[in-house]
Design a protein around this motif. Structure first.
Motif, PDB file in Angstrom:
ATOM      1  N   SER A  47       0.827  -1.204   0.000  1.00  0.00           N
ATOM      2  CA  SER A  47       0.000   0.000   0.000  1.00  0.00           C
ATOM      3  C   SER A  47       0.865   1.258   0.000  1.00  0.00           C
ATOM      4  O   SER A  47       0.571   2.232  -0.695  1.00  0.00           O
ATOM      5  N   ILE A  48       1.925   1.243   0.793  1.00  0.00           N
ATOM      6  CA  ILE A  48       2.804   2.409   0.865  1.00  0.00           C
ATOM      7  C   ILE A  48       3.546   2.590  -0.451  1.00  0.00           C
ATOM      8  O   ILE A  48       3.694   3.709  -0.953  1.00  0.00           O
ATOM      9  N   VAL A  49       4.007   1.490  -1.041  1.00  0.00           N
ATOM     10  CA  VAL A  49       4.674   1.570  -2.342  1.00  0.00           C
ATOM     11  C   VAL A  49       3.716   2.149  -3.381  1.00  0.00           C
ATOM     12  O   VAL A  49       4.092   3.006  -4.189  1.00  0.00           O
ATOM     13  N   ASN A  50       2.448   1.709  -3.345  1.00  0.00           N
ATOM     14  CA  ASN A  50       1.455   2.212  -4.297  1.00  0.00           C
ATOM     15  C   ASN A  50       1.237   3.713  -4.122  1.00  0.00           C
ATOM     16  O   ASN A  50       1.072   4.451  -5.104  1.00  0.00           O
ATOM     17  N   LEU A  51       1.235   4.175  -2.877  1.00  0.00           N
ATOM     18  CA  LEU A  51       1.055   5.601  -2.615  1.00  0.00           C
ATOM     19  C   LEU A  51       2.219   6.437  -3.143  1.00  0.00           C
ATOM     20  O   LEU A  51       2.049   7.591  -3.532  1.00  0.00           O
ATOM     21  N   LEU A  52       3.424   5.835  -3.151  1.00  0.00           N
ATOM     22  CA  LEU A  52       4.630   6.575  -3.526  1.00  0.00           C
ATOM     23  C   LEU A  52       5.042   6.398  -4.979  1.00  0.00           C
ATOM     24  O   LEU A  52       5.929   7.113  -5.449  1.00  0.00           O
ATOM     25  N   THR A  53       4.426   5.477  -5.676  1.00  0.00           N
ATOM     26  CA  THR A  53       4.843   5.167  -7.043  1.00  0.00           C
ATOM     27  C   THR A  53       4.803   6.386  -7.953  1.00  0.00           C
ATOM     28  O   THR A  53       5.765   6.671  -8.684  1.00  0.00           O
ATOM     29  N   SER A  54       3.716   7.143  -7.898  1.00  0.00           N
ATOM     30  CA  SER A  54       3.586   8.302  -8.781  1.00  0.00           C
ATOM     31  C   SER A  54       4.480   9.477  -8.363  1.00  0.00           C
ATOM     32  O   SER A  54       5.249   9.981  -9.189  1.00  0.00           O
ATOM     33  N   PRO A  55       4.413   9.934  -7.089  1.00  0.00           N
ATOM     34  CA  PRO A  55       5.226  11.113  -6.735  1.00  0.00           C
ATOM     35  C   PRO A  55       6.720  10.882  -6.829  1.00  0.00           C
ATOM     36  O   PRO A  55       7.476  11.811  -7.122  1.00  0.00           O
ATOM     37  N   LEU A  56       7.179   9.642  -6.587  1.00  0.00           N
ATOM     38  CA  LEU A  56       8.619   9.366  -6.645  1.00  0.00           C
ATOM     39  C   LEU A  56       9.036   8.714  -7.963  1.00  0.00           C
ATOM     40  O   LEU A  56      10.217   8.428  -8.148  1.00  0.00           O
ATOM     41  N   GLU A  57       8.047   8.478  -8.846  1.00  0.00           N
ATOM     42  CA  GLU A  57       8.304   7.832 -10.132  1.00  0.00           C
ATOM     43  C   GLU A  57       9.075   6.524  -9.932  1.00  0.00           C
ATOM     44  O   GLU A  57      10.144   6.293 -10.509  1.00  0.00           O
ATOM     45  N   LEU A  58       8.488   5.666  -9.115  1.00  0.00           N
ATOM     46  CA  LEU A  58       9.146   4.411  -8.766  1.00  0.00           C
ATOM     47  C   LEU A  58       9.067   3.397  -9.899  1.00  0.00           C
ATOM     48  O   LEU A  58       8.093   3.339 -10.646  1.00  0.00           O
ATOM     49  N   ASP A  59      10.093   2.567  -9.977  1.00  0.00           N
ATOM     50  CA  ASP A  59      10.128   1.446 -10.905  1.00  0.00           C
ATOM     51  C   ASP A  59       9.245   0.332 -10.356  1.00  0.00           C
ATOM     52  O   ASP A  59       8.990   0.250  -9.143  1.00  0.00           O
ATOM     53  N   SER A  60       8.797  -0.543 -11.221  1.00  0.00           N
ATOM     54  CA  SER A  60       7.925  -1.648 -10.790  1.00  0.00           C
ATOM     55  C   SER A  60       8.618  -2.591  -9.815  1.00  0.00           C
ATOM     56  O   SER A  60       7.960  -3.331  -9.088  1.00  0.00           O
ATOM     57  N   GLY A  61       9.939  -2.560  -9.780  1.00  0.00           N
ATOM     58  CA  GLY A  61      10.659  -3.452  -8.868  1.00  0.00           C
ATOM     59  C   GLY A  61      11.034  -2.823  -7.540  1.00  0.00           C
ATOM     60  O   GLY A  61      11.819  -3.401  -6.773  1.00  0.00           O
ATOM     61  N   ALA A  62      10.483  -1.646  -7.223  1.00  0.00           N
ATOM     62  CA  ALA A  62      10.811  -0.976  -5.957  1.00  0.00           C
ATOM     63  C   ALA A  62      10.427  -1.858  -4.773  1.00  0.00           C
ATOM     64  O   ALA A  62       9.383  -2.506  -4.777  1.00  0.00           O
ATOM     65  N   GLU A  63      11.282  -1.871  -3.751  1.00  0.00           N
ATOM     66  CA  GLU A  63      11.049  -2.715  -2.581  1.00  0.00           C
ATOM     67  C   GLU A  63      11.045  -1.874  -1.307  1.00  0.00           C
ATOM     68  O   GLU A  63      11.812  -0.912  -1.172  1.00  0.00           O
ATOM     69  N   LEU A  64      10.167  -2.256  -0.385  1.00  0.00           N
ATOM     70  CA  LEU A  64      10.040  -1.557   0.899  1.00  0.00           C
ATOM     71  C   LEU A  64      10.316  -2.532   2.030  1.00  0.00           C
ATOM     72  O   LEU A  64       9.742  -3.627   2.076  1.00  0.00           O
ATOM     73  N   GLN A  65      11.206  -2.127   2.925  1.00  0.00           N
ATOM     74  CA  GLN A  65      11.568  -2.966   4.073  1.00  0.00           C
ATOM     75  C   GLN A  65      11.327  -2.200   5.360  1.00  0.00           C
ATOM     76  O   GLN A  65      11.787  -1.065   5.507  1.00  0.00           O
ATOM     77  N   GLN A  66      10.604  -2.804   6.288  1.00  0.00           N
ATOM     78  CA  GLN A  66      10.342  -2.125   7.554  1.00  0.00           C
ATOM     79  C   GLN A  66      11.603  -2.124   8.415  1.00  0.00           C
ATOM     80  O   GLN A  66      12.253  -3.158   8.599  1.00  0.00           O
ATOM     81  N   ILE A  67      11.953  -0.941   8.921  1.00  0.00           N
ATOM     82  CA  ILE A  67      13.143  -0.776   9.746  1.00  0.00           C
ATOM     83  C   ILE A  67      12.774  -0.697  11.211  1.00  0.00           C
ATOM     84  O   ILE A  67      13.413  -1.287  12.083  1.00  0.00           O
ATOM     85  N   GLN A  68      11.721   0.054  11.490  1.00  0.00           N
ATOM     86  CA  GLN A  68      11.306   0.252  12.872  1.00  0.00           C
ATOM     87  C   GLN A  68       9.789   0.362  12.926  1.00  0.00           C
ATOM     88  O   GLN A  68       9.184   1.076  12.124  1.00  0.00           O
ATOM     89  N   GLY A  69       9.184  -0.335  13.868  1.00  0.00           N
ATOM     90  CA  GLY A  69       7.727  -0.311  13.988  1.00  0.00           C
ATOM     91  C   GLY A  69       7.282   0.203  15.330  1.00  0.00           C
ATOM     92  O   GLY A  69       7.012  -0.582  16.231  1.00  0.00           O
TER      93      GLY A  69
END
Length: 269
Positions: free
Chosen positions: A5-27
Motif C-alpha cells: 500500500s505504501i509503495v502504491n502511494l509513492l509510485t507516482s510522486p517518486l516515479e518508482l520502478d515496478s521493482g521498488a522494494e520496501l523494508q520495515q526498519i522500525q515499527g
C-alpha cells in the motif's frame, strides 16, 4: 502492515520502478519507518500518526528539516503527502554508535550542542499548549491531579527572561536518532522547535534512561561545549526533568484515547 500500500502511494510522486522494494526498519506505535529501494535510489519512509493526536504541523517540520539538511545535520526531505502522514527523505546509512557508555554520552552532548548552535529560527514549541492538547485528547478533567500538576508546573517553570535558554531543540534525541556521531547527522525531527535548551537536554536524559552519573557527565560535557556555567546547566536541567516526565505521561494518556484508524496506514491498491 501492508507494505504494498505504501509503495502504491509513492509510485507516482517518486516515479518508482515496478521493482521498488520496501523494508520495515522500525515499527513504533506512532511512527513506522521503512527503507525504500528503487534501483540505485534509496529513501527513508515514515508513516506518522494523524495530526489530531500529535498536534504537529508536518509541513512546517518539512521546511525546517530542509534547512537542517542544507547544513548537513539532517537527511534531505523529499516528499510529504497532503495529509502530512507519509514522509519521505533521503536515505542516510547509519554508522554504528560505540557501545562504550562514555562515548555515547559524548555523542549526545555533541549532538545537543550542535543542534542548539544552529542559526535557524523555527516555530516555537509552545509546550504548555501542547500539554493542554494532550489533556483534551485524553479527556482528562480540570480537577484531575494530572491537570492540576500541569497548571502548577506551567506557572513555576514558565519561560523567564533567560534568552540564552531559547534555541532550536530536537526534543526527542535518542541515541538511535544519531546516525553519525562525528558529523553529527541526526534523524527524527518531528518534535523539533524553538524551545528551552534545558528541556531538550532533560528529554535526552529521560529518553535514553541515563543514570545520575551519566546525566551529570552529559551536563558537564554540554556546558563545556556550549560555553555555559556548569552549575547553571545542572540546575535548569534538573528542573526540566520533571516537566519531561509529565509530558511523557500526558502523551501516553492521549495515545490511549486515540483510535487505531488514526494510527494505521490505509490499504491502497
Amino acid at each position: 502492515m501492508h507494505l504494498d500500500s505504501i509503495v502504491n502511494l509513492l509510485t507516482s510522486p517518486l516515479e518508482l520502478d515496478s521493482g521498488a522494494e520496501l523494508q520495515q526498519i522500525q515499527g513504533g506505535v506512532i511512527n513506522q519507518t521503512f527503507k525504500l529501494t528503487d534501483k540505485a535510489r534509496s529513501f527513508a519512509v515514515k508513516w506518522i500518526a494523524d495530526d489530531a493526536f500529535s498536534g504537529i504541523n508536518r509541513f512546517h517540520q518539512f521546511v525546517l528539516q530542509e534547512q537542517l539538511a542544507h547544513r548537513n545535520i539532517a537527511p534531505m526531505p523529499v516528499w510529504l503527502s497532503d495529509d502530512g502522514r507519509l514522509w519521505v527523505e533521503s536515505w542516510c546509512e547509519p554508522k554504528p554508535l560505540s557501545a562504550n557508555a562514555t562515548e555515547q554520552i559524548t555523542a549526545l552532548a555533541n549532538g545537543l550542542s550542535t543542534i542548539h548552535s544552529q542559526p535557524i529560527t523555527a516555530r516555537p514549541l509552545e509546550l504548555f499548549e501542547r500539554l493542554k492538547h494532550y489533556l483534551k485528547v485524553a479527556q482528562i478533567p480540570s480537577d484531575d491531579p494530572l491537570a492540576q500538576r500541569t497548571n502548577e508546573l506551567s506557572k513555576r517553570l514558565h519561560p523567564g527572561s533567560d534568552d540564552s535558554a531559547l534555541t532550536l531543540c530536537h526534543n526527542d534525541l535518542a541515541l538511535a536518532h544519531i546516525l553519525d556521531s562525528a558529523a553529527p547527522v541526526i534523524v527524527d525531527w518531528e518534535y523539533a522547535a524553538m524551545g528551552n535548551r534545558y528541556f531538550d537536554i532533560a528529554s535526552a536524559i529521560v529518553i535514553n534512561n541515563l543514570s545520575e552519573d551519566q546525566s551529570d557527565s552529559l551536563c558537564s560535557l554540554y556546558a563545556e561545549a556550549a560555553k555555559l556555567d556548569h552549575d547553571h546547566v545542572v540546575h535548569n536541567v534538573n528542573q526540566q526533568v520533571e516537566m519531561v516526565k509529565l509530558t511523557n505521561t500526558l502523551w501516553q494518556r492521549a495515545l490511549e484515547h486515540t483510535s487505531e484508524a488514526q494510527l494505521a496506514p490505509p490499504i491502497v491498491y
